[in-house]
Design a protein around this motif. Structure first.
Motif, PDB file in Angstrom:
ATOM      1  N   VAL A   1       1.581   2.335  11.243  1.00  0.00           N
ATOM      2  CA  VAL A   1       1.374   2.756   9.861  1.00  0.00           C
ATOM      3  C   VAL A   1       0.337   3.871   9.730  1.00  0.00           C
ATOM      4  O   VAL A   1       0.359   4.602   8.746  1.00  0.00           O
ATOM      5  N   SER A   2      -0.554   3.999  10.699  1.00  0.00           N
ATOM      6  CA  SER A   2      -1.576   5.049  10.603  1.00  0.00           C
ATOM      7  C   SER A   2      -1.038   6.409  11.023  1.00  0.00           C
ATOM      8  O   SER A   2      -1.679   7.421  10.763  1.00  0.00           O
ATOM      9  N   ARG A   3       0.104   6.411  11.685  1.00  0.00           N
ATOM     10  CA  ARG A   3       0.766   7.664  12.093  1.00  0.00           C
ATOM     11  C   ARG A   3      -0.185   8.619  12.810  1.00  0.00           C
ATOM     12  O   ARG A   3      -0.255   9.805  12.514  1.00  0.00           O
ATOM     13  N   GLY A   4      -0.956   8.068  13.744  1.00  0.00           N
ATOM     14  CA  GLY A   4      -1.828   8.891  14.569  1.00  0.00           C
ATOM     15  C   GLY A   4      -3.151   9.280  13.945  1.00  0.00           C
ATOM     16  O   GLY A   4      -3.948   9.976  14.569  1.00  0.00           O
ATOM     17  N   LYS A   5      -3.421   8.851  12.716  1.00  0.00           N
ATOM     18  CA  LYS A   5      -4.678   9.203  12.063  1.00  0.00           C
ATOM     19  C   LYS A   5      -5.828   8.301  12.485  1.00  0.00           C
ATOM     20  O   LYS A   5      -6.987   8.618  12.244  1.00  0.00           O
ATOM     21  N   ILE A   6      -5.493   7.176  13.094  1.00  0.00           N
ATOM     22  CA  ILE A   6      -6.498   6.232  13.566  1.00  0.00           C
ATOM     23  C   ILE A   6      -6.168   5.897  15.013  1.00  0.00           C
ATOM     24  O   ILE A   6      -5.029   5.554  15.325  1.00  0.00           O
TER      25      ILE A   6
ATOM     26  N   ILE B   1     -10.594  -4.921   8.140  1.00  0.00           N
ATOM     27  CA  ILE B   1      -9.234  -4.981   7.604  1.00  0.00           C
ATOM     28  C   ILE B   1      -9.162  -4.282   6.256  1.00  0.00           C
ATOM     29  O   ILE B   1      -8.239  -3.500   5.996  1.00  0.00           O
ATOM     30  N   VAL B   2     -10.148  -4.519   5.404  1.00  0.00           N
ATOM     31  CA  VAL B   2     -10.179  -3.856   4.097  1.00  0.00           C
ATOM     32  C   VAL B   2     -10.246  -2.342   4.285  1.00  0.00           C
ATOM     33  O   VAL B   2      -9.499  -1.591   3.648  1.00  0.00           O
ATOM     34  N   ARG B   3     -11.101  -1.879   5.173  1.00  0.00           N
ATOM     35  CA  ARG B   3     -11.220  -0.431   5.420  1.00  0.00           C
ATOM     36  C   ARG B   3      -9.921   0.135   5.990  1.00  0.00           C
ATOM     37  O   ARG B   3      -9.483   1.213   5.593  1.00  0.00           O
ATOM     38  N   LEU B   4      -9.306  -0.599   6.907  1.00  0.00           N
ATOM     39  CA  LEU B   4      -8.025  -0.164   7.469  1.00  0.00           C
ATOM     40  C   LEU B   4      -6.966  -0.003   6.387  1.00  0.00           C
ATOM     41  O   LEU B   4      -6.216   0.977   6.385  1.00  0.00           O
ATOM     42  N   LEU B   5      -6.894  -0.970   5.496  1.00  0.00           N
ATOM     43  CA  LEU B   5      -5.904  -0.886   4.419  1.00  0.00           C
ATOM     44  C   LEU B   5      -6.182   0.290   3.504  1.00  0.00           C
ATOM     45  O   LEU B   5      -5.259   0.960   3.046  1.00  0.00           O
ATOM     46  N   ARG B   6      -7.455   0.573   3.266  1.00  0.00           N
ATOM     47  CA  ARG B   6      -7.782   1.732   2.434  1.00  0.00           C
ATOM     48  C   ARG B   6      -7.399   3.040   3.121  1.00  0.00           C
ATOM     49  O   ARG B   6      -7.005   3.994   2.457  1.00  0.00           O
ATOM     50  N   LEU B   7      -7.526   3.092   4.434  1.00  0.00           N
ATOM     51  CA  LEU B   7      -7.176   4.308   5.173  1.00  0.00           C
ATOM     52  C   LEU B   7      -5.677   4.474   5.348  1.00  0.00           C
ATOM     53  O   LEU B   7      -5.170   5.592   5.350  1.00  0.00           O
ATOM     54  N   THR B   8      -4.959   3.359   5.542  1.00  0.00           N
ATOM     55  CA  THR B   8      -3.537   3.448   5.876  1.00  0.00           C
ATOM     56  C   THR B   8      -2.605   3.180   4.703  1.00  0.00           C
ATOM     57  O   THR B   8      -1.484   3.671   4.691  1.00  0.00           O
ATOM     58  N   ARG B   9      -3.054   2.395   3.763  1.00  0.00           N
ATOM     59  CA  ARG B   9      -2.251   2.014   2.593  1.00  0.00           C
ATOM     60  C   ARG B   9      -3.123   2.102   1.345  1.00  0.00           C
ATOM     61  O   ARG B   9      -3.555   1.083   0.823  1.00  0.00           O
ATOM     62  N   PRO B  10      -3.405   3.307   0.858  1.00  0.00           N
ATOM     63  CA  PRO B  10      -4.347   3.460  -0.254  1.00  0.00           C
ATOM     64  C   PRO B  10      -4.000   2.626  -1.495  1.00  0.00           C
ATOM     65  O   PRO B  10      -4.897   2.066  -2.124  1.00  0.00           O
TER      66      PRO B  10
END
Length: 148
Positions: free
Chosen positions: A36-41, A81-90
């Motif tokens: 889901v991050s498509r290479g951004k993370i 997890i919260v930060r990941l969701l904000r980065l990958t699924r705003p």
């Protein structure tokens, strides 16, 4: 926190998610994050990535998911997890604003800790007890060194 030199050295790998590469559950979730991050993370097993982020405590990384952001800030457990969701699924990340309300964060962290402590029982290990891994420290380089 990191020094400027450490952050500069780690920059090509940031943000980075550090997960337990010996945990089947963790590995499956890490694959989902990578997708889901498509290479951004960068998504890397802690057993291979800790040299890139020397300010992260290896023992703490073995206990909980860590996300190191571009500014060097480290998020741990449910906060990661919260930060990941904000980065990958705003859009989904916006729904997590209650996480910051009094009491909610503590409940989320307690739930995370409950699952993390039982992650091997939930899904198993990549390196099973059949391979001499009864101690729970298999695949963790600093733990392996301390056994000898």
């Amino acid at each position: 926190m990191s020094t400027d030199a450490e952050l500069a050295a780690a920059a090509p790998h940031l943000p980075v998610v550090l997960y337990d590469g010996a945990c089947i559950f963790c590995t499956a979730q890490a694959a989902r994050v990578a997708r889901v991050s498509r290479g951004k993370i960068a998504v890397r097993p802690l057993q291979q990535a800790l040299d890139d982020v020397p300010w992260v405590d290896p023992d703490a990384a073995a206990q909980a998911l860590h996300l190191v952001d571009r500014d060097g800030r480290t998020y741990v457990g449910a906060a990661a997890i919260v930060r990941l969701l904000r980065l990958t699924r705003p859009m989904l990340g916006a729904l997590l604003l209650p996480y910051h309300l009094p009491g909610v964060r503590q409940l989320a962290e307690a739930a995370y800790a409950f699952v993390a402590a039982r992650r091997y029982a939930i899904a198993g290990r990549v390196d099973s007890a059949d391979n001499g891994c009864a101690s729970g420290a298999c695949g963790v380089p600093w733990a392996e060194r301390s056994k000898g």
